[in-house]
Design a protein around this motif. Sequence first.
Motif, PDB file in Angstrom:
ATOM      1  N   MET A  48       0.814  -1.210   0.000  1.00 62.70           N
ATOM      2  CA  MET A  48       0.000   0.000   0.000  1.00 62.70           C
ATOM      3  C   MET A  48       0.852   1.267   0.000  1.00 62.70           C
ATOM      4  SD  MET A  48      -2.614   1.262   2.997  1.00 62.70           S
ATOM      5  CE  MET A  48      -3.974   0.170   2.612  1.00 62.70           C
ATOM      6  N   ALA A  49       1.967   1.259   0.741  1.00 66.75           N
ATOM      7  CA  ALA A  49       2.710   2.489   0.995  1.00 66.75           C
ATOM      8  C   ALA A  49       4.149   2.400   0.530  1.00 66.75           C
ATOM      9  CB  ALA A  49       2.672   2.818   2.485  1.00 66.75           C
ATOM     10  N   ASP A  50       4.632   3.510  -0.025  1.00 65.47           N
ATOM     11  CA  ASP A  50       6.049   3.731  -0.286  1.00 65.47           C
ATOM     12  C   ASP A  50       6.471   4.915   0.579  1.00 65.47           C
ATOM     13  OD1 ASP A  50       5.626   1.871  -2.344  1.00 65.47           O
ATOM     14  OD2 ASP A  50       7.071   2.857  -3.663  1.00 65.47           O
ATOM     15  N   ILE A  51       7.541   4.749   1.367  1.00 65.68           N
ATOM     16  CA  ILE A  51       8.004   5.805   2.268  1.00 65.68           C
ATOM     17  C   ILE A  51       9.470   6.069   1.994  1.00 65.68           C
ATOM     18  CG2 ILE A  51       8.336   6.496   4.668  1.00 65.68           C
ATOM     19  CD1 ILE A  51       6.046   3.649   4.218  1.00 65.68           C
ATOM     20  N   GLU A  52       9.821   7.342   1.836  1.00 61.37           N
ATOM     21  CA  GLU A  52      11.226   7.714   1.646  1.00 61.37           C
ATOM     22  C   GLU A  52      11.882   7.792   3.016  1.00 61.37           C
ATOM     23  OE1 GLU A  52      13.882  10.773  -1.044  1.00 61.37           O
ATOM     24  OE2 GLU A  52      12.031  11.546  -0.139  1.00 61.37           O
ATOM     25  N   ARG A  53      12.733   6.812   3.311  1.00 60.82           N
ATOM     26  CA  ARG A  53      13.354   6.742   4.631  1.00 60.82           C
ATOM     27  C   ARG A  53      14.590   7.642   4.713  1.00 60.82           C
ATOM     28  NH1 ARG A  53      10.206   5.786   7.687  1.00 60.82           N
ATOM     29  NH2 ARG A  53       9.709   3.588   7.444  1.00 60.82           N
ATOM     30  N   HIS A  54      15.363   7.687   3.633  1.00 66.94           N
ATOM     31  CA  HIS A  54      16.507   8.578   3.481  1.00 66.94           C
ATOM     32  C   HIS A  54      16.429   9.142   2.067  1.00 66.94           C
ATOM     33  CE1 HIS A  54      18.094   6.851   7.180  1.00 66.94           C
ATOM     34  NE2 HIS A  54      17.925   5.645   6.659  1.00 66.94           N
ATOM     35  N   PRO A  55      17.144  10.212   1.748  1.00 62.19           N
ATOM     36  CA  PRO A  55      17.037  10.771   0.396  1.00 62.19           C
ATOM     37  C   PRO A  55      17.265   9.711  -0.680  1.00 62.19           C
ATOM     38  CG  PRO A  55      18.236  12.279   1.807  1.00 62.19           C
ATOM     39  CD  PRO A  55      18.017  11.027   2.616  1.00 62.19           C
ATOM     40  N   ASP A  56      16.246   9.522  -1.524  1.00 58.33           N
ATOM     41  CA  ASP A  56      16.260   8.562  -2.638  1.00 58.33           C
ATOM     42  C   ASP A  56      16.319   7.107  -2.183  1.00 58.33           C
ATOM     43  OD1 ASP A  56      16.073  10.466  -4.670  1.00 58.33           O
ATOM     44  OD2 ASP A  56      18.242  10.788  -4.687  1.00 58.33           O
ATOM     45  N   GLN A  57      16.079   6.848  -0.913  1.00 56.51           N
ATOM     46  CA  GLN A  57      16.033   5.477  -0.408  1.00 56.51           C
ATOM     47  C   GLN A  57      14.633   5.213   0.126  1.00 56.51           C
ATOM     48  OE1 GLN A  57      19.267   4.541   2.306  1.00 56.51           O
ATOM     49  NE2 GLN A  57      20.688   5.842   1.168  1.00 56.51           N
ATOM     50  N   TRP A  58      13.927   4.304  -0.544  1.00 50.10           N
ATOM     51  CA  TRP A  58      12.519   4.074  -0.269  1.00 50.10           C
ATOM     52  C   TRP A  58      12.301   2.684   0.315  1.00 50.10           C
ATOM     53  CZ3 TRP A  58       8.509   7.591  -1.408  1.00 50.10           C
ATOM     54  CH2 TRP A  58       8.937   8.784  -2.007  1.00 50.10           C
ATOM     55  N   VAL A  59      11.325   2.592   1.199  1.00 43.28           N
ATOM     56  CA  VAL A  59      10.881   1.309   1.738  1.00 43.28           C
ATOM     57  C   VAL A  59       9.385   1.197   1.466  1.00 43.28           C
ATOM     58  CG1 VAL A  59      12.652   1.277   3.521  1.00 43.28           C
ATOM     59  CG2 VAL A  59      10.401   2.271   4.028  1.00 43.28           C
ATOM     60  N   THR A  60       8.869  -0.014   1.546  1.00 43.49           N
ATOM     61  CA  THR A  60       7.441  -0.223   1.330  1.00 43.49           C
ATOM     62  C   THR A  60       6.792  -0.778   2.594  1.00 43.49           C
ATOM     63  OG1 THR A  60       7.745  -2.474   0.486  1.00 43.49           O
ATOM     64  CG2 THR A  60       7.774  -0.668  -1.126  1.00 43.49           C
ATOM     65  N   SER A  61       5.492  -0.615   2.658  1.00 48.36           N
ATOM     66  CA  SER A  61       4.718  -1.129   3.786  1.00 48.36           C
ATOM     67  C   SER A  61       3.451  -1.752   3.233  1.00 48.36           C
ATOM     68  CB  SER A  61       4.378   0.003   4.761  1.00 48.36           C
ATOM     69  OG  SER A  61       3.790  -0.483   5.928  1.00 48.36           O
ATOM     70  N   LYS A  62       3.185  -2.998   3.625  1.00 42.37           N
ATOM     71  CA  LYS A  62       2.042  -3.732   3.076  1.00 42.37           C
ATOM     72  C   LYS A  62       0.735  -3.011   3.324  1.00 42.37           C
ATOM     73  CE  LYS A  62       0.242  -8.452   2.825  1.00 42.37           C
ATOM     74  NZ  LYS A  62       0.382  -9.833   3.366  1.00 42.37           N
ATOM     75  N   SER A  63       0.613  -2.380   4.490  1.00 41.18           N
ATOM     76  CA  SER A  63      -0.526  -1.535   4.799  1.00 41.18           C
ATOM     77  C   SER A  63       0.018  -0.302   5.507  1.00 41.18           C
ATOM     78  CB  SER A  63      -1.536  -2.262   5.687  1.00 41.18           C
ATOM     79  OG  SER A  63      -0.928  -2.667   6.901  1.00 41.18           O
ATOM     80  N   TRP A  64      -0.815   0.765   5.574  1.00 40.60           N
ATOM     81  CA  TRP A  64      -0.334   1.972   6.248  1.00 40.60           C
ATOM     82  C   TRP A  64      -1.454   2.631   7.001  1.00 40.60           C
ATOM     83  CZ3 TRP A  64      -0.654   7.236   6.891  1.00 40.60           C
ATOM     84  CH2 TRP A  64       0.446   7.820   7.533  1.00 40.60           C
TER      85      TRP A  64
END
Length: 657
Positions: free
Chosen positions: A375-391
């Motif tokens: 469901m979610a893409d989150i930028e954890r650091h500049p240009d470094q993204w993580v995903t989350s199955k739900s948010w």
Amino acid sequence: MPTRMRFTTWRPLATAATAALTATLLTPAAAQGAPGENTPRESRPVYAYDTAVREAVWVDTRLDGDGDGRSDRVAVDIVRPREPAQQGRKVPVVMEASPYYSCCGRGNESQRKTYDADGDVVQMPLYYDNYFVPRGYAFVAVDLAGTNRSDGCVDVGGRSDVRSAKAVVDWLNGRGEAYTTRTGTTRAEAGWTNGRTGMIGKSWDGTIANGVAATGVEGLETIVPISAISSWYDYYFAKGAPLYGSGPDWLSDYVNSPEARARCGAVQRRLADGAPRTGDWTPLWSERDHVRDADKVRASVFLVHGMQDLNVRMQHVGPWWDALAENGVQRKIWLSQTGHVDPFDFRRATWVKTLHRWFDHELLGYDNGIDREPMADIERHPDQWVTSKSWPPRGTDTVRLNPAQGTRPGVGTLGLRPGEGTETFTDDPRHGETDWAAQIDLTTPDKAGFVTRPLGRDLRLAGSSEITVTATPTTPTAHLSAVLVDLGPATIRDYADAAEGITTLPDRTCWGPSTTGDSSCYKETRAKKTDVGYTIVSRGWADLGNHASDLTGRPLTPGKRYTLTLDLAATDHVVPAGHRLGLIVAGTDKDLIDPPADTPALTLDLSRTSARVPVVGGTAAYARATAGASTDAALQATELSGVRDPRTAQRLPDGRR
């Protein structure tokens, strides 16, 4: 917190309808799908852009916002592939309704619409037409009522704004009337479309998409609001505390066309009268609150926002997202480290690909798997993204954190044990969150700071927070600010820079075919980074005079104790092991809220003050992260470095001043 639906819980297109839609939209087998495929997974650029149909129509809104005795018509510029209509096939629509097409421009390069001698559009701002028209979509760009070539008046998120855009969706679905000229009587029909519409836009444009979706209009299948407002009250006030020194009448006047300025004085007066600087809730704000109408939303929502957006702030995400979840709306979200920036300018290639797949799924009915992805893409650091199955992620729970008095004035602790003691500070409008965070371990007269010990494990916060403050003021007026801060070194996007986290480069990349008058090539960008000693995680503000009601404020009695709950904006942030989590309570947040009439001192009753913070893993995760942590003297009693002060002055909801 409301129960959130998983992203995989989609309303399916009926099998027969899907088959019919696919058959209608496809050229012979290989045109949209790969050879040998019966069901396409991706629309392909098989239609000619240079010979696409370019036309303008004026849609009847059935409103008379400018009071001239005639129904207002809004201008609609259309670019659509020529071949499907010639073959008797209908296409879906990507639509953007905007007040900016002539006054201010769109995108990082401030593009405006241009026209040929016949009045047909030559340049469409942004890349949507270049990219999607060759793939079998029409692109429709609507001049909001009162702007560019439209009749009416801008009413800043009100009935005219929303109804003028909704009227176009109705026309695309055969329920409205349009004409080939602004004043003529020759009807224009939308026989070339199947009516399936997706609205997109950044800032005010995305806000209009939210508003139209909240009408429940049939035919609007999806919206993609980028840095968008969900309640206009929250753009101007935070529980009575004013965020800007001007109101919606200033904004309306800024974007109204010259013709509208000459005839919209009555609308300007209504906007000024309906938005008093007291911060009281009025019927004007009820009309502009889309959150309360979330139960009407039929469209799916792909929401994009910068977690450091200090223009359209993250407060517009949490309540809207939760209300959509409560009402079973299909959702997807991207959260970046930027300020008020379009994803085309912070994650371009991935964004265009994702948006393409989203529209293919929602408007063409293609089974491309995007509904089974996180469901979610989150930028954890500049240009470094993580995903989350739900948010927020499953297992996120509210943790009550209590501030307590420390060994030095204004420097306390934060933890699970009940708070105790008092802290006193004096409002100083010369200072704000950057000053407070930099000196959180120092005794200063203008804030109270509370910190955990260094964490032994990472701690993830995801969602909205709130803090209940019990305070005794010395004056009849007082404002409060609350800030969550990650204390420790990091490299982040420089959101306080004028470009809000990006640097524009001279090189261009192209996103579809071009014509002489409409290039698909845009300047590339890269992340603008800065090294900091702390990171602001979330913020919230309120007028203490609103202690008894979110709707109205009242004068305070000096020396009397009041309890007020402040809403802190949604976020998704990991406080790394070795860092500390801090809570700051203070008065006026310089450049982010206006100061009160007085200069109060406020005394906090810490036994009646607490923060409720969404922690992934809940209280157990917080306890593990703080277990056995010891004080790190090197991190304490020092002045930390962070981003510069936030920018000042009123800005348009697209970031322009």
